[in-house]
Design a protein around this motif. Structure first.
Motif, PDB file in Angstrom:
ATOM      1  N   ILE A  39       2.021   9.434   5.544  1.00  0.00           N
ATOM      2  CA  ILE A  39       0.732   8.822   5.190  1.00  0.00           C
ATOM      3  C   ILE A  39       0.410   7.611   5.917  1.00  0.00           C
ATOM      4  O   ILE A  39      -0.616   7.223   6.467  1.00  0.00           O
ATOM      5  N   PHE A  89       1.308   4.569  -2.808  1.00  0.00           N
ATOM      6  CA  PHE A  89       1.207   6.096  -2.483  1.00  0.00           C
ATOM      7  C   PHE A  89       2.604   6.510  -3.124  1.00  0.00           C
ATOM      8  O   PHE A  89       2.750   7.611  -3.573  1.00  0.00           O
ATOM      9  N   THR A 143       5.107   9.349   2.055  1.00  0.00           N
ATOM     10  CA  THR A 143       4.880   7.967   2.230  1.00  0.00           C
ATOM     11  C   THR A 143       4.829   7.333   3.652  1.00  0.00           C
ATOM     12  O   THR A 143       3.645   7.125   4.042  1.00  0.00           O
ATOM     13  N   ILE A 170       0.944  -1.070   0.228  1.00  0.00           N
ATOM     14  CA  ILE A 170       0.044  -0.156   0.116  1.00  0.00           C
ATOM     15  C   ILE A 170       0.935   1.148  -0.028  1.00  0.00           C
ATOM     16  O   ILE A 170       0.505   2.185  -0.547  1.00  0.00           O
ATOM     17  N   GLY A 171       1.991   1.190   0.812  1.00  0.00           N
ATOM     18  CA  GLY A 171       2.878   2.294   0.749  1.00  0.00           C
ATOM     19  C   GLY A 171       3.722   2.610  -0.567  1.00  0.00           C
ATOM     20  O   GLY A 171       3.762   3.925  -1.009  1.00  0.00           O
ATOM     21  N   GLY A 224       2.483   6.891  -6.930  1.00  0.00           N
ATOM     22  CA  GLY A 224       1.469   7.758  -7.130  1.00  0.00           C
ATOM     23  C   GLY A 224       2.082   9.407  -6.872  1.00  0.00           C
ATOM     24  O   GLY A 224       1.915  10.143  -7.949  1.00  0.00           O
ATOM     25  N   MET A 225       2.733   9.353  -5.801  1.00  0.00           N
ATOM     26  CA  MET A 225       3.233  10.821  -5.691  1.00  0.00           C
ATOM     27  C   MET A 225       4.531  11.128  -6.967  1.00  0.00           C
ATOM     28  O   MET A 225       4.586  12.197  -7.216  1.00  0.00           O
TER      29      MET A 225
END
Lengths: 150, 338, 118
Positions: free
Chosen positions: A65, A44, A62, A40-41, A47-48
């Motif tokens: 978050i 992110f 990350t 999941i990390g 995505g960034m």
């Protein structure tokens, strides 16, 4: 007692007969839980990077978050269940670090915001920071001396 | 007047009577196999109070009120309240009874507290110091976790020998006269420490204390284990139970068929996710005050030896690397034909 | 997609090592957390952990060893830039975002939420 075991003999008996958690179940649960959290990390992170955030900031955000998600799931009374299922798979990722800070903060609110929340927030995570930071200072010093010697 | 027999046993010559008892438990206990015997099951772990500590005090207060109501007595009929719990400085009990104006004896025996309070209450009555005593104790899963382990929301796995602290309080009213089972003998245990250091293995730590007290009781009274319909340990759990069975057999006493453990009775070990079973002062207190008392009153059980065990450590001593000193007190409950 | 799988596997393996230590040794979970952070610092300074991050991405940075690696990376960078002073400032500076956010979110959760028995 008419027939006495020595302490040593008794401890051996307990050691030999007690149930253990050794087995595939815990290992698989830890692998799955830890892996999923990290995946999941990674989503992110990617995505960034996609949005043009530079690599170092993306890694940092990350982490932030994931800490937020760990805190949120703790506040929603869910993370303890993840921990029960995943064991180290839930406690070793940074979400678990977050859980170890948020859970005492919630628990000790009853003792007040200063001596309860404030003083006990690092009840479990404290040692991680103490030894982590201390190790970084020692490592930094060695690195400094090594650079000087070069 | 009480007399001593053997090294550690007291014979009560006018055996005090169990006038009645009551038990109030939490939701998880109310989901267990003994649910229908409890007087009240409370779903909210806060019991309407602000903190878990206050909830436990409330539990004690309500249990005493319920017991008095069932027995048709009032607080003023009681000469002593003997109670204790697992909170620091025994505070659940002290705060619970700060308004009742009855002589109060606060005791700490960890999970052996119920047997300890019954033993003291019975000796006070037989010795002429009291007509009636309320013997009680409580534990609360959440306040015990705070006292001994991690915050509730901390995600950790329970070790395979761990047990689940019972949320519940039990009270037994003992009197000089009346109808009901009587306490005939009391064997107060000596502290036994076999060097177990793992605070998550209480069953393993406490089993030798139970074994010592049972053998001592049998030797002092000249009875054999067959004398009892049931030998009931407090909260050894499934592992402690198996170790105790083995220790007793090694000493030539076979408990098979007449031995049970409250920790294994109060929860369904398969279904309720409690690992080795129930623990805490409330474990033996609620099982005894609700279930066992009922069976004795129905004459389904006539001779019961309650052996409640306690682990007398604190987190501080464990962190300092010490092992766990343990104790077991035995109380003999018997229906005596008139 | 490959990166996500790599992260899954890397993070999973690191957690499995911790789980094996919990199940097969007498080391308590609190000590394992400490051991993991310190290991991260050591592997970071030795340049081994950055290679793991290169492969596993978030799968290497999210476990506690990654936190140790961040501390190590920070302290080395600060030493390069500011010399001896960097020994004291580098680690915490690099970990600042993590520590501050954990404190902030922890504080907020303590205000809005209360522990429950499930």
């Amino acid at each position: 007692m008419s027939k006495k075991l020595t302490k040593h003999e008794y401890q051996y008996l307990v050691e030999k007969t007690m149930p253990t958690s050794r087995g595939l179940r815990n290992v698989l649960a830890a692998f799955f839980t830890g892996g999923l959290i990290c995946a999941i990390g990674q989503v992110f992170l990617m995505g960034m990077k996609e949005l043009g955030v530079d690599e170092e900031t993306a890694y940092m955000l990350t982490t932030v978050i994931m800490i937020f998600l760990g805190a949120l799931l703790t506040g929603l009374n869910i993370y303890d269940k993840i921990g029960k299922f995943g064991g180290a798979g839930a406690s070793i990722p940074v979400t678990g670090f977050s859980n170890s800070i948020v859970s005492p903060a919630m628990e000790y609110k009853k003792e007040g915001y200063v001596m309860g929340v404030g003083a006990r927030m690092f009840l479990i995570a404290g040692p991680v920071l103490v030894y982590g930071i201390f190790a970084s200072v020692v490592a930094g010093l060695i690195y400094y001396l090594w650079v000087q010697a070069m | 007047m009480s007399t001593r027999t053997g090294k550690q046993t007291v014979v009560l010559s006018n055996p005090p009577v169990v006038i009645g008892g009551a038990a109030i438990v939490g939701k998880k206990e109310g989901d267990g196999p003994l649910a229908r015997y409890f007087d009240q099951i409370i779903d909210d772990e806060y019991f309407g109070e602000k903190t878990f500590e206050k909830a436990e005090s409330r539990l004690l207060r309500d249990t005493l009120a319920k017991t008095l109501e069932k027995c048709g007595k009032s607080a003023q009929d009681i000469d002593f309240i003997i109670s204790g719990d697992l909170q620091n400085q025994c505070t659940a009990a002290s705060y619970a009874f700060r308004d009742v104006q009855v002589s109060f004896i606060g005791i700490y025996g960890a999970c052996s507290t119920m047997a300890e309070s019954l033993a003291l209450g019975a000796m006070l009555i037989d010795g002429g110091a009291a007509e009636m005593t309320a013997c009680m104790t409580s534990s609360h899963f959440c306040s015990a976790e705070r006292q001994f382990r991690y915050p509730l929301e901390f995600g950790s796995q329970r070790t395979p020998t761990s047990q689940w602290t019972v949320t519940g309080a039990g009270c037994i009213l003992l009197g000089k006269q009346g109808n009901g089972p009587r306490i005939t003998h009391v064997t107060c245990g000596a502290i036994i420490d076999m060097g177990i250091k793992d605070a998550n293995n209480m069953g393993g730590a406490m089993a030798p204390a139970a074994c010592d007290t049972i053998l001592r009781h049998l030797q002092d009274t000249g009875r054999s284990l067959d004398y009892y319909d049931l030998v009931l340990t407090g909260d050894l759990g499934s592992f402690g139970r198996s170790i105790l069975t083995r220790l007793l057999k090694d000493n030539g006493v076979d408990p098979e068929g007449r031995y049970e453990d409250c920790g294994c009775m109060i929860f369904d070990l398969e279904r309720q996710d409690v690992v080795c079973g129930g623990s805490g002062c409330g474990c033996s207190a609620t099982v005894l005050s609700a279930y066992i008392l009922e069976l004795m009153n129905q004459k389904k059980l006539n001779r019961v030896l309650l052996v409640a065990t306690g682990a007398l450590h604190s987190p501080t001593w464990i962190q300092q690397g010490e092992s766990i000193p343990c104790i077991a007190h035995a109380v003999s409950l018997e229906n005596i034909p008139e | 997609m490959t990166d996500i799988i790599k992260a899954f596997v890397t993070g999973g393996i690191i957690c499995v090592i911790a789980q094996l230590l919990i199940d097969y040794t007498k080391i308590t979970p609190a000590r394992i957390m400490v051991i993991f952070v310190v290991s991260g610092v050591i592997l970071g300074v030795l340049g081994i952990y950055p290679a793991i991050v290169e492969f596993g991405g978030a799968g290497a940075t999210i476990p506690l060893t990654g936190f140790g690696n961040t501390l190590a990376k920070g302290v080395m960078k600060a030493v390069n830039e500011t010399g001896l002073v960097g020994v004291l400032t580098g680690g915490v500076k690099a970990a600042a975002a993590g520590i501050s956010s954990a404190i902030t979110f922890g504080y907020i959760m303590a205000i809005v939420s209360k522990p429950k028995l499930k």
